[in-house]
Motif scaffolding. Structure first.
Motif, mmCIF file in Angstrom:
data_model
loop_
_atom_site.group_PDB
_atom_site.id
_atom_site.type_symbol
_atom_site.label_atom_id
_atom_site.label_comp_id
_atom_site.label_asym_id
_atom_site.label_seq_id
_atom_site.Cartn_x
_atom_site.Cartn_y
_atom_site.Cartn_z
ATOM 1 N N VAL A 134 0.573 -1.206 -0.036
ATOM 2 C CA VAL A 134 -0.776 0.012 0.353
ATOM 3 C C VAL A 134 1.127 1.220 -0.032
ATOM 4 O O VAL A 134 0.660 2.366 -0.447
ATOM 5 N N GLU A 135 1.880 1.545 0.885
ATOM 6 C CA GLU A 135 2.930 2.172 0.977
ATOM 7 C C GLU A 135 3.380 2.582 -0.153
ATOM 8 O O GLU A 135 3.717 4.416 -0.889
ATOM 9 N N GLY B 130 -15.677 -2.681 -4.381
ATOM 10 C CA GLY B 130 -15.882 -2.817 -3.077
ATOM 11 C C GLY B 130 -15.474 -4.176 -2.511
ATOM 12 O O GLY B 130 -15.487 -4.109 -0.919
ATOM 13 N N ARG B 131 -14.973 -4.762 -2.920
ATOM 14 C CA ARG B 131 -15.140 -6.472 -2.662
ATOM 15 C C ARG B 131 -13.730 -6.926 -2.122
ATOM 16 O O ARG B 131 -13.256 -7.885 -0.998
ATOM 17 N N ASN C 223 -12.857 4.744 -8.572
ATOM 18 C CA ASN C 223 -12.732 3.893 -8.700
ATOM 19 C C ASN C 223 -12.151 2.104 -8.621
ATOM 20 O O ASN C 223 -11.084 2.436 -8.755
ATOM 21 N N ASP C 224 -13.051 1.796 -8.475
ATOM 22 C CA ASP C 224 -12.487 0.025 -8.025
ATOM 23 C C ASP C 224 -12.819 -0.894 -8.093
ATOM 24 O O ASP C 224 -14.332 -0.899 -8.660
ATOM 25 N N ASP D 95 -8.217 5.181 -9.007
ATOM 26 C CA ASP D 95 -8.263 3.750 -9.833
ATOM 27 C C ASP D 95 -7.919 2.684 -8.617
ATOM 28 O O ASP D 95 -6.508 2.586 -8.103
ATOM 29 N N THR D 96 -8.202 2.701 -7.552
ATOM 30 C CA THR D 96 -7.483 1.520 -6.729
ATOM 31 C C THR D 96 -8.608 0.376 -6.114
ATOM 32 O O THR D 96 -10.138 1.245 -6.083
ATOM 33 N N MET D 97 -8.130 -0.851 -5.124
ATOM 34 C CA MET D 97 -9.048 -1.286 -4.604
ATOM 35 C C MET D 97 -9.035 -0.813 -3.215
ATOM 36 O O MET D 97 -9.090 -1.861 -2.281
ATOM 37 N N ARG D 98 -7.610 -0.205 -2.196
ATOM 38 C CA ARG D 98 -7.559 -0.023 -1.518
ATOM 39 C C ARG D 98 -8.315 1.570 -0.488
ATOM 40 O O ARG D 98 -8.303 2.443 -0.767
#
Length: 274
Positions: A54-55, A102-103, A97-98, A78-81
């Motif tokens: 993540v960093e 959200g899963r 934009n995930d 554009d991220t899933m975090r």
């Protein structure tokens, strides 16, 4: 929506925009060529891609988000975090934009709800490393619409305002070639969910396979699929898509304008739009 991948390993432009200054310049160029928004991503989601810490994702995207937002560009992250989404919104992003809808991060929906910005919920069945193994459907259109509808309900239950939600059929994500074509041909099926639709055909495998070399059968290289991407963008626009997500903006934007002009002429002339 112009694509700006600040990654070393995205499938068609990995490594092109790792330097933040060059990335901001490219984002500004995308806007100048007709992008209404620029989607900044710091983690590749191509098939087989491995996740990054993540960093590292934060270090890649935040300088670019800040630089573009300061120049007045409408930025999507554009991220899933959830942590990256929150930091990017604080830095000036105005869309989340995930691709997992959200899963991938249970905190994402609540983060999007607090931010109050548009939240893209894409069809997703699993992480990139194994997503090709998840591409099994009976009726792909009905199943994808139903799965995204359930995920929309889940994020709304977590606090996201339904008016924030944008949907995405997830072309290329846990999809075979015929699945992508079926989804692109039936975007009107999404009307039942009554939300804006983002479509991302840009340089995807199904286009490369369509344009394969007739002598060798090799798919056309990713960077040589932009003309086909523009054609797909027009097909999406003609079916009412809210936006198309592309790498090469000018040709796609011009093509969509042509479709809009023809549609407007039909309406003015009293013809039934198609």
């Amino acid at each position: 929506m112009g694509i700006l991948n600040v990654t070393p390993d995205s499938f068609s432009d990995g490594g092109c925009w790792l330097d933040p200054g060059r990335a901001v310049e490219h984002g500004l160029a995308l806007a100048a060529r007709g992008a209404d928004m620029v989607d900044v991503g710091g983690e590749s989601t191509r098939p087989g891609a491995r996740r990054v810490p993540v960093e590292e994702e934060l270090a890649r995207v935040l300088p670019v988000v800040r630089g573009l937002a300061r120049q007045g560009v409408l930025v999507s992250i554009d991220t899933m975090r959830a942590r990256v989404a929150e930091a990017a919104v604080d830095a000036g992003a105005r869309i989340v934009n995930d691709v997992s809808g959200g899963r991938a991060d249970e905190a994402m929906a609540k983060t999007a709800a607090r931010a109050g910005v548009p939240f893209v919920v894409m069809h997703w069945r699993g992480q990139s490393q194994g997503m090709d193994d998840l591409a099994g459907y009976g009726d792909v259109v009905a199943e994808v619409v139903a799965e995204v509808g359930r995920q929309m309900d889940a994020v709304v239950s977590a606090g996201v305002d339904p008016e924030q939600v944008v949907l995405d059929p997830g072309l290329g994500f846990a999809k075979g070639r015929s699945d992508d074509w079926a989804l692109l041909a039936a975007l009107d099926a999404w009307a039942v969910l009554d939300r804006p639709l983002l479509v991302g055909p840009s340089r995807k495998r199904f286009l490369g396979e369509l344009l394969a070399d007739p002598a060798t059968g090799e798919p056309r290289p990713a960077r040589e699929r932009d003309d086909a991407t523009s054609a797909a963008a027009v097909l999406a626009a003609a079916q009412g898509a809210w936006a198309v997500r592309v790498h090469e903006v000018r040709a796609a934007a011009d093509a969509v304008r042509v479709e809009a002009a023809v549609r407007a002429h039909r309406m003015t002339a009293g013809q039934v739009p198609v």
